[in-house]
Design a protein around this motif. Structure first.
Motif, PDB file in Angstrom:
ATOM      1  N   ASP A   1      60.418  81.079  69.876  1.00  0.00           N
ATOM      2  CA  ASP A   1      59.289  80.154  70.017  1.00  0.00           C
ATOM      3  C   ASP A   1      59.584  79.134  71.103  1.00  0.00           C
ATOM      4  O   ASP A   1      60.745  78.920  71.453  1.00  0.00           O
ATOM      5  CB  ASP A   1      59.055  79.407  68.692  1.00  0.00           C
ATOM      6  CG  ASP A   1      58.302  80.228  67.664  1.00  0.00           C
ATOM      7  OD1 ASP A   1      57.257  80.783  68.035  1.00  0.00           O
ATOM      8  OD2 ASP A   1      58.766  80.317  66.513  1.00  0.00           O
ATOM      9  N   HIS A   2      58.527  78.508  71.564  1.00  0.00           N
ATOM     10  CA  HIS A   2      58.653  77.446  72.565  1.00  0.00           C
ATOM     11  C   HIS A   2      59.475  76.295  71.961  1.00  0.00           C
ATOM     12  O   HIS A   2      59.146  75.802  70.893  1.00  0.00           O
ATOM     13  CB  HIS A   2      57.252  76.986  72.947  1.00  0.00           C
ATOM     14  CG  HIS A   2      57.207  76.111  74.161  1.00  0.00           C
ATOM     15  ND1 HIS A   2      57.744  74.847  74.183  1.00  0.00           N
ATOM     16  CD2 HIS A   2      56.691  76.317  75.401  1.00  0.00           C
ATOM     17  CE1 HIS A   2      57.545  74.319  75.378  1.00  0.00           C
ATOM     18  NE2 HIS A   2      56.917  75.191  76.134  1.00  0.00           N
ATOM     19  N   SER A   3      60.530  75.900  72.674  1.00  0.00           N
ATOM     20  CA  SER A   3      61.440  74.903  72.103  1.00  0.00           C
ATOM     21  C   SER A   3      60.814  73.513  72.042  1.00  0.00           C
ATOM     22  O   SER A   3      61.274  72.663  71.288  1.00  0.00           O
ATOM     23  CB  SER A   3      62.720  74.818  72.931  1.00  0.00           C
ATOM     24  OG  SER A   3      62.445  74.242  74.189  1.00  0.00           O
ATOM     25  N   GLY A   4      59.781  73.285  72.830  1.00  0.00           N
ATOM     26  CA  GLY A   4      59.131  71.978  72.764  1.00  0.00           C
ATOM     27  C   GLY A   4      57.978  71.968  71.791  1.00  0.00           C
ATOM     28  O   GLY A   4      57.729  70.988  71.099  1.00  0.00           O
ATOM     29  N   ALA A   5      57.257  73.088  71.723  1.00  0.00           N
ATOM     30  CA  ALA A   5      55.987  73.120  71.000  1.00  0.00           C
ATOM     31  C   ALA A   5      56.107  73.554  69.546  1.00  0.00           C
ATOM     32  O   ALA A   5      55.114  73.581  68.831  1.00  0.00           O
ATOM     33  CB  ALA A   5      55.006  74.040  71.740  1.00  0.00           C
ATOM     34  N   THR A   6      57.306  73.894  69.110  1.00  0.00           N
ATOM     35  CA  THR A   6      57.442  74.401  67.746  1.00  0.00           C
ATOM     36  C   THR A   6      58.176  73.391  66.869  1.00  0.00           C
ATOM     37  O   THR A   6      59.357  73.113  67.085  1.00  0.00           O
ATOM     38  CB  THR A   6      58.213  75.744  67.753  1.00  0.00           C
ATOM     39  OG1 THR A   6      57.673  76.567  68.786  1.00  0.00           O
ATOM     40  CG2 THR A   6      58.066  76.455  66.411  1.00  0.00           C
TER      41      THR A   6
ATOM     42  N   MET B   1      60.136  71.592  63.844  1.00  0.00           N
ATOM     43  CA  MET B   1      61.350  72.064  63.179  1.00  0.00           C
ATOM     44  C   MET B   1      61.035  72.910  61.953  1.00  0.00           C
ATOM     45  O   MET B   1      61.697  73.913  61.682  1.00  0.00           O
ATOM     46  CB  MET B   1      62.251  70.883  62.767  1.00  0.00           C
ATOM     47  CG  MET B   1      62.766  70.024  63.918  1.00  0.00           C
ATOM     48  SD  MET B   1      63.570  70.935  65.275  1.00  0.00           S
ATOM     49  CE  MET B   1      65.136  71.365  64.527  1.00  0.00           C
TER      50      MET B   1
ATOM     51  N   TYR C   1      58.636  74.884  61.373  1.00  0.00           N
ATOM     52  CA  TYR C   1      57.988  76.175  61.618  1.00  0.00           C
ATOM     53  C   TYR C   1      58.948  77.190  62.246  1.00  0.00           C
ATOM     54  O   TYR C   1      58.550  78.276  62.631  1.00  0.00           O
ATOM     55  CB  TYR C   1      56.782  76.013  62.543  1.00  0.00           C
ATOM     56  CG  TYR C   1      55.661  75.230  61.921  1.00  0.00           C
ATOM     57  CD1 TYR C   1      55.242  75.492  60.618  1.00  0.00           C
ATOM     58  CD2 TYR C   1      55.013  74.227  62.632  1.00  0.00           C
ATOM     59  CE1 TYR C   1      54.227  74.764  60.037  1.00  0.00           C
ATOM     60  CE2 TYR C   1      53.991  73.496  62.063  1.00  0.00           C
ATOM     61  CZ  TYR C   1      53.602  73.763  60.764  1.00  0.00           C
ATOM     62  OH  TYR C   1      52.589  73.048  60.198  1.00  0.00           O
ATOM     63  N   ARG C   2      60.201  76.809  62.384  1.00  0.00           N
ATOM     64  CA  ARG C   2      61.119  77.661  63.144  1.00  0.00           C
ATOM     65  C   ARG C   2      61.800  78.722  62.281  1.00  0.00           C
ATOM     66  O   ARG C   2      62.046  78.503  61.090  1.00  0.00           O
ATOM     67  CB  ARG C   2      62.195  76.792  63.803  1.00  0.00           C
ATOM     68  CG  ARG C   2      61.596  75.836  64.808  1.00  0.00           C
ATOM     69  CD  ARG C   2      62.665  75.013  65.492  1.00  0.00           C
ATOM     70  NE  ARG C   2      62.018  74.222  66.542  1.00  0.00           N
ATOM     71  CZ  ARG C   2      62.637  73.779  67.624  1.00  0.00           C
ATOM     72  NH1 ARG C   2      63.915  74.032  67.802  1.00  0.00           N
ATOM     73  NH2 ARG C   2      61.980  73.082  68.534  1.00  0.00           N
TER      74      ARG C   2
ATOM     75  N   VAL D   1      67.875  81.083  76.382  1.00  0.00           N
ATOM     76  CA  VAL D   1      67.552  80.114  77.441  1.00  0.00           C
ATOM     77  C   VAL D   1      67.247  78.749  76.837  1.00  0.00           C
ATOM     78  O   VAL D   1      66.971  78.623  75.643  1.00  0.00           O
ATOM     79  CB  VAL D   1      66.368  80.598  78.317  1.00  0.00           C
ATOM     80  CG1 VAL D   1      66.771  81.847  79.084  1.00  0.00           C
ATOM     81  CG2 VAL D   1      65.148  80.858  77.470  1.00  0.00           C
ATOM     82  N   MET D   2      67.312  77.753  77.691  1.00  0.00           N
ATOM     83  CA  MET D   2      67.200  76.354  77.278  1.00  0.00           C
ATOM     84  C   MET D   2      65.910  76.064  76.499  1.00  0.00           C
ATOM     85  O   MET D   2      65.926  75.293  75.561  1.00  0.00           O
ATOM     86  CB  MET D   2      67.274  75.517  78.561  1.00  0.00           C
ATOM     87  CG  MET D   2      67.300  74.039  78.394  1.00  0.00           C
ATOM     88  SD  MET D   2      68.909  73.416  77.831  1.00  0.00           S
ATOM     89  CE  MET D   2      69.756  73.038  79.363  1.00  0.00           C
ATOM     90  N   ASN D   3      64.792  76.683  76.917  1.00  0.00           N
ATOM     91  CA  ASN D   3      63.501  76.249  76.364  1.00  0.00           C
ATOM     92  C   ASN D   3      62.875  77.234  75.377  1.00  0.00           C
ATOM     93  O   ASN D   3      61.664  77.224  75.198  1.00  0.00           O
ATOM     94  CB  ASN D   3      62.532  75.920  77.506  1.00  0.00           C
ATOM     95  CG  ASN D   3      62.254  77.127  78.379  1.00  0.00           C
ATOM     96  OD1 ASN D   3      62.987  78.119  78.303  1.00  0.00           O
ATOM     97  ND2 ASN D   3      61.218  77.056  79.170  1.00  0.00           N
ATOM     98  N   VAL D   4      63.677  78.071  74.759  1.00  0.00           N
ATOM     99  CA  VAL D   4      63.148  78.982  73.746  1.00  0.00           C
ATOM    100  C   VAL D   4      64.028  78.928  72.489  1.00  0.00           C
ATOM    101  O   VAL D   4      65.247  79.031  72.574  1.00  0.00           O
ATOM    102  CB  VAL D   4      63.079  80.442  74.266  1.00  0.00           C
ATOM    103  CG1 VAL D   4      62.519  81.370  73.187  1.00  0.00           C
ATOM    104  CG2 VAL D   4      62.215  80.524  75.525  1.00  0.00           C
ATOM    105  N   VAL D   5      63.362  78.745  71.343  1.00  0.00           N
ATOM    106  CA  VAL D   5      64.070  78.822  70.059  1.00  0.00           C
ATOM    107  C   VAL D   5      64.603  80.253  69.919  1.00  0.00           C
ATOM    108  O   VAL D   5      63.842  81.208  70.055  1.00  0.00           O
ATOM    109  CB  VAL D   5      63.102  78.511  68.897  1.00  0.00           C
ATOM    110  CG1 VAL D   5      63.804  78.666  67.547  1.00  0.00           C
ATOM    111  CG2 VAL D   5      62.507  77.112  69.048  1.00  0.00           C
ATOM    112  N   PRO D   6      65.926  80.403  69.657  1.00  0.00           N
ATOM    113  CA  PRO D   6      66.504  81.752  69.633  1.00  0.00           C
ATOM    114  C   PRO D   6      65.821  82.687  68.630  1.00  0.00           C
ATOM    115  O   PRO D   6      65.702  82.380  67.453  1.00  0.00           O
ATOM    116  CB  PRO D   6      67.962  81.480  69.224  1.00  0.00           C
ATOM    117  CG  PRO D   6      68.240  80.122  69.755  1.00  0.00           C
ATOM    118  CD  PRO D   6      66.964  79.361  69.534  1.00  0.00           C
TER     119      PRO D   6
END
Lengths: 411, 411
Positions: free
Chosen positions: A225-230, A232, A234-235, A273-278
């Motif tokens: 998921d998008h690391s900014g838009a998601t 905590m 919902y992850r 990558v930096m901006n994606v939730v693994p």
């Protein structure tokens, strides 16, 4: 009976120069350098009344007759092949120590009741064929020809070609198998490859057993998921699931006791990558111990943690078992013998398991087997920084010599 | 005033076919396809009394005169470039919504007191130059020519070449900067790119602010050891240190509240093999929030955890700050306006931050700015699976239209 430390040091230092790669020590099994090292050592053997046999897999067996030569042999040894960019003690120590014992007996004309056998096992390191302790496996009959036929090195060459390179015939390989009746007992002296003796300020490690690993891969699927838009809550973060499992494994190993260890050697993350939730993670898990119940408790605990973490975090976690070999316990009477030898010689000692595998673990299926460790500086091995003090090396050889001669019954 | 959903759907679906790669949607900024998409949209514009200007960086500005045309413009827009293998809504939604509003006004001959400006910002995605929101940054003067001159795409081409490709002159690029006096306000309609609206069953997201990331790399040095031979209490396992920090970050973000999020996007391990205790690890950390104090508390907590974990585990941990941009808070009076519009139109709404960056965050430095979100199915974006329901799209465009027309004062 003493040992010649100048000779030992000279031989170990010279062996360290026989390398396929200049500036480092790399001596893979069946290589030209492996044979050069063998021949260098055999030149010492040939000066005395010792028989030399290269078996069908390439193990070197040097025999000194006993006064009752039909008795089973008191055997000892190690290996002379190395990993890539190796240290100079892992393998050569026990091999050169055994050579020194035979040379001393010959030079001092000491007779023993039992025959002696010094074995330099071939291809102990997995670096050539991604298959460890090849020589002792074949000698002890714990592998089969089919498996051996499938082995390939990094260049794609098989064991058949490797054996042919040193003048051996793969078709005869099974003839290297020895019978239990051939041996009275087996001893291996080796560097510890861990920091325990150094940390505990002990000179000698007396090995209780050789830990075998349970190896598995844990595959975790979450959601990228998008690391900014998601938010905590919902992850479904696969990396965090992996982090929990890694820390749980550590606790399980500590709780299990009996020197059980558990390691997550890697945690691979996708997309990473930096901006994606693994979204995905994969753990390489290695659980070892000589106490099978303790080791199993870690494995069971991991399975339970996988359930819990999966449910809690909404992750799909799969455990894939790679291997699960039984640990090898070494017989208590040999441990007791080594304790007495250490006490007699005035060396401090530690009763401890071997976390690493050794040829001794297969020999234990043929005859009563014992292992002697000496300290490795900082626990480092398989590395040019590998270091053991010459004083400790002398102590280790003294313990091996005393134990071997006691078993062989000096006349 | 209604919107023509058939036209909107047709345009969005057609835009999704203008791609440099068959079978997927890839339309990088300044590419041939980017211009084809622009010209396709401008064909609708050219049928009406609307002025078209391409500024010096490539932003498209479509102006509809106001009855008092020297008043500052009510502006709105988004972007039409995409990532590689994109979805069809991220960017086009707000761009086509704005076009529809202008077309409706022209077709229905409705006059407004304030002039209107629809802006299609160029190069919003970082996919071309690894530099996001390029067009709005230049328009808002939040970057400099030196930085722009250094940009390179994957083929090694600079912005200079990219601009030349579409007939623009890099030397003039700073002339694209606009003055605050040009705008009364700015609105951007966008898909959420997160799962909150879908999970909360809300139709409209009213954005309170745009989270900016604190990005850092955490470098952990422990000691690589034999996984079998090293007892648990002698280890300095870099992976376990990283695991603790990742889990601590999660807790810190939850505790910080204010929709603060923290992500470890990757945990890279060395040597990363089954039989070695990890000696090194590296974490990619991204902390975001619109509440600067909450976000800072996570960062401070991380620094503290680094101290504690480093000490406890005997690890050498270094924190390397990559970027730390201030979050952008959007003005309350526009949030209040959008709440009233939603209530008036009967749409459920959620007051929420934007975790992702948008052109609106730079426009906020020029004029009062507001953002409207609609739900993204499963929170997925930057992916062919990106999906928003046409019903929600219609709702979003209605909210944008109502807000814009209220600000522009329909006569």
């Amino acid at each position: 009976m003493s040992v010649n430390m100048i000779r030992i040091k000279t031989i170990i230092e010279h062996l360290a120069t026989i390398s396929s790669t200049p500036g480092e020590l790399t001596r893979l099994a069946f290589s030209r350098e492996d044979i050069l090292a063998r021949e260098y050592l055999l030149d010492f053997v040939r000066q005395h009344d010792l028989s030399i046999r290269i078996d069908e897999i390439g193990n070197v067996i040097i025999r000194r007759k006993g006064e009752e030569d039909n008795l089973p042999a008191v055997a000892f040894g190690s290996h002379i092949d190395t990993v890539v960019n190796a240290g100079k003690f892992d393998g050569p120590l026990g091999s050169v120590a055994g050579l020194e014992i035979l040379l001393q007996l010959c030079e001092q004309n000491i007779k023993t009741r039992y025959p002696l056998e010094l074995i330099w096992f071939t291809c102990e390191e997995s670096s050539r064929f991604n298959y460890a302790t090849l020589g002792s496996k074949v000698m002890c009959g714990v592998t089969d020809k089919q498996k051996l036929a499938e082995l390939r090195d990094k260049q794609g060459n098989g064991l058949k070609e490797a054996l042919a390179d040193i003048g051996l015939n793969f078709d005869l390989v099974e003839q290297a198998k020895r019978d239990k009746s051939a041996f009275k007992c087996f001893f291996e002296l080796h560097i510890e490859q861990g920091p325990r003796l150094e940390n505990e300020h002990k000179t000698i490690g007396i090995v209780t057993g050789i830990a075998a690993p349970i190896r598995c891969i844990v595959k975790i699927k979450g959601q990228a998921d998008h690391s900014g838009a998601t938010a905590m809550n919902y992850r479904h973060d696969a990396l965090l699931g992996g982090a929990e499992l890694a820390l749980t494994l550590e606790q399980l190993a500590i709780q299990a006791g009996h020197s059980t260890v558990a390691t997550v050697g890697n945690l691979m993350v996708k997309p990473g990558v930096m901006n994606v939730v693994p979204g995905e993670a994969q753990l390489l898990v290695d659980i070892r111990g000589i106490h099978e119940v303790a080791r199993e408790s870690v494995f069971t605990g991991l399975q339970q943690a996988i359930e819990e973490v999966g449910q809690k975090r909404g992750l799909d976690i799969e455990l894939q078992l790679i291997s699960k070999d039984p640990p090898v316990l070494l017989p208590d009477n040999h441990i007791q013998q080594l304790i007495k030898v250490c006490q007699h010689l005035g060396y401090s000692y530690e009763i401890m398991p071997s976390g690493a595998g050794h040829d001794a673990m297969h020999m234990a299926s043929l005859c009563p087997t014992a292992m002697i460790f000496i300290p490795s500086k900082l626990g480092i091995s398989h590395n040019p920084l590998e270091f053991s003090a010459w004083q400790d090396i002398e102590a280790g050889i003294n313990v091996l010599q005393n134990a071997v001669l006691e078993q062989a019954e000096v006349l």
